[in-house]
Design a protein around this motif. Structure first.
Motif, PDB file in Angstrom:
ATOM      1  N   PHE A 273       0.743  -1.296  -0.108  1.00  0.00           N
ATOM      2  CA  PHE A 273       0.013   0.027   0.162  1.00  0.00           C
ATOM      3  C   PHE A 273       0.773   1.282  -0.139  1.00  0.00           C
ATOM      4  O   PHE A 273       0.744   2.248  -0.864  1.00  0.00           O
ATOM      5  N   GLY A 340      -7.698   1.248   0.069  1.00  0.00           N
ATOM      6  CA  GLY A 340      -6.528   1.029   1.193  1.00  0.00           C
ATOM      7  C   GLY A 340      -6.478  -0.501   1.606  1.00  0.00           C
ATOM      8  O   GLY A 340      -6.548  -1.379   0.752  1.00  0.00           O
ATOM      9  N   CYS A 341      -6.197  -0.708   2.841  1.00  0.00           N
ATOM     10  CA  CYS A 341      -6.064  -2.132   3.384  1.00  0.00           C
ATOM     11  C   CYS A 341      -7.358  -2.706   4.120  1.00  0.00           C
ATOM     12  O   CYS A 341      -8.034  -1.938   4.363  1.00  0.00           O
ATOM     13  N   ILE A 351      -6.092  -3.376  -1.320  1.00  0.00           N
ATOM     14  CA  ILE A 351      -4.769  -3.785  -1.834  1.00  0.00           C
ATOM     15  C   ILE A 351      -4.466  -5.492  -2.012  1.00  0.00           C
ATOM     16  O   ILE A 351      -3.939  -5.904  -2.713  1.00  0.00           O
TER      17      ILE A 351
END
Length: 481
Positions: A273, A340-341, A351
């Motif tokens: 990321f 994002g995560c 991600i």
């Protein structure tokens, strides 16, 4: 299906939402704005209905099975948005209920798209309510992503299941335990962010509201010009840091505070990321240089801020990147989908799913080159099963399909192609601003037809609930024993 556990949870969350309405009521009362009566009234209605529902169903079958979890996860966002829209509708803003529901749902899903203008002269109650909706929604998203979606095996989220709560009938205690630790971390990040904004020169009230919407990666601001209104380099970089913080897995924060200092940056998802942000920011810098937009530190700051804002789904703006040329439009359109995560407040495909797709592709190429070879896929040191790979591929396919259907429907309502495509992308990915003159970083969604706003609202729900959670409810088999 026994609806009592579902209604109990929705009732408790609705009562909590109603209780928070008294905070903007107090803010309006301090400055003598008559809207404090609206917040008190809606707060009483929401709290009493929520508490009554909770009391009527409490203690009557508290275990939550998978089917009930699917239904609860989908219903809670719609119910909370319905009640969250009431202050917008009854306040002196002159909003229709369509606009009010759109604004409330955009807040709760941390999308950040808005139909309200004139924020600079808006009474504090409405501004605080928008911030609270995003802060409240961001916390709910974290708990849902960590406690519920792994149990439902949505889009490969089963990779992040906590083994101590592996049984599907233990979703409730698991959510309760996780919510406590997540709330502590969430509040701590928000407090640090607010203090940082304030020390950098942002007014205290603005600092509090922006801290709530930054950590939640929501992006609703107290100014029409968003973060650019403050014209502060320090504030820009503070926003960048906390937007990234909100897009990292919150479970890793808990482990970090428990003494595992290596967990945060040894995680492959976090490393990919951060590396992706750096690469895309560099591309945005090159675009600015090639188009003659800006140079030096200013180009770097606007590039990094814009990339982080879009990729995390926050939607803040310090520059109109839509005016940087066709290359920038293509770049930020792609970034809208990435996200994002997993286990954070961010949005998009996430991600880890791109990592899984890459590992699948890599193994497939190896098997072609070495037909007799035996290859084991690993993610963060753990074996990556075929069921996870299939789940991720199914999710990505449905995600893109949902985007295409939504874009087509939006175009049928009379929107131009840029507005329809970027609107569908920003709704599905819960980002906020789109592209073009209408819904780009310098515009908003107020001029869109009502039917377009309802379609975008549906897209926000589908994207936030990871597609499968909504689709499952329309299958007849789901409602059969």
């Amino acid at each position: 299906m026994d609806f009592r556990p579902v209604l109990m949870i929705i009732g408790a969350l609705t009562a909590t939402l109603g209780g928070t309405m008294f905070l903007p009521a107090f803010a309006d009362a301090l400055v003598g704005n008559p809207d404090w009566i609206v917040f008190v009234t809606t707060g009483l209605i929401t709290t009493l209905l929520g508490a009554g529902t909770w009391a009527a169903t409490f203690g009557k079958g508290q275990s939550l099975n998978v089917r009930q979890a699917f239904l609860m996860t989908a219903m809670v966002w719609v119910v909370l948005a319905f009640f969250g829209a009431l202050p917008f509708y009854w306040a002196e803003l002159g909003l229709s209920y369509t606009d009010s529901f759109f604004e409330a749902l955009s807040g709760l899903t941390t999308t950040g798209s808005t139909v309200i203008t004139g924020l600079d002269d808006m009474p504090p109650g409405i501004l605080l309510w928008r911030g609270l909706l995003q802060w409240y929604g961001g916390l709910g998203i974290i708990v849902m992503a960590i406690a519920v979606l792994p149990m439902l095996q949505i889009g490969g989220m089963q990779m992040f299941r906590v083994e101590a709560f592996d049984a599907s009938d233990k979703i409730l205690p698991r959510a309760g335990q996780i919510a406590a630790s997540m709330t502590t971390v969430y509040m701590l990040l928000t407090l640090i962010n607010a203090i940082s904004y304030w020390m950098a020169g942002m007014p205290l009230f603005d600092a509090l509201v922006h801290a709530m919407t930054t950590v939640a990666t929501g992006g609703l601001s107290t100014r029409d010009g968003s973060i650019s209104s403050y014209d502060s380099i320090a504030i820009d970089y503070i926003a960048i840091v906390f937007m990234i913080a909100g897009a990292l897995p919150f479970v890793l924060y808990v482990r970090f505070l428990q003494g595992d200092r290596k967990s945060l940056f040894s995680n492959s998802q976090v490393r990919v990321f951060l590396a992706s942000l750096a690469v895309f920011a560099l591309v945005a810098v090159v675009i600015q240089y090639s188009e003659g937009i800006s140079r030096g530190e200013e180009a770097f700051r606007h590039a990094l801020f814009s990339v982080v804002s879009v990729m995390t789904g926050t939607g803040y703006a310090t520059a109109d990147y839509g005016s940087w040329g066709h290359g920038a439009a293509a770049l930020f359109f792609i970034l809208t989908f990435i996200g994002g995560c997993a286990g954070s407040t961010s949005c998009g495909i996430k991600i880890f799913r791109f990592q899984v797709l890459f590992l699948d592709l890599k193994q497939h190429v190896r098997e072609i080159l070495y037909p007799s070879g035996v290859f084991v896929k690993r993610y963060n040191g753990a074996i990556l099963t075929d069921s996870v790979s299939a789940s991720v591929m199914s999710f990505v396919f449905l995600y893109i399909a949902a985007f295409m259907v939504l874009a087509l429907l939006l175009s049928l309502t009379g929107l131009d192609s840029i507005t329809a495509l970027s609107g569908a992308a920003t709704a599905i990915s819960n980002v906020g601003p789109g592209l073009g003159d209408v819904i780009g970083p310098a515009g908003n969604f107020s001029t869109l037809p009502d039917i377009s706003k309802w379609l975008l609202a549906a897209g926000m729900i589908v994207g936030r609930l990871e597609v499968f959670t909504v689709i499952v409810l329309f299958l007849p088999r789901f409602w059969q024993n």
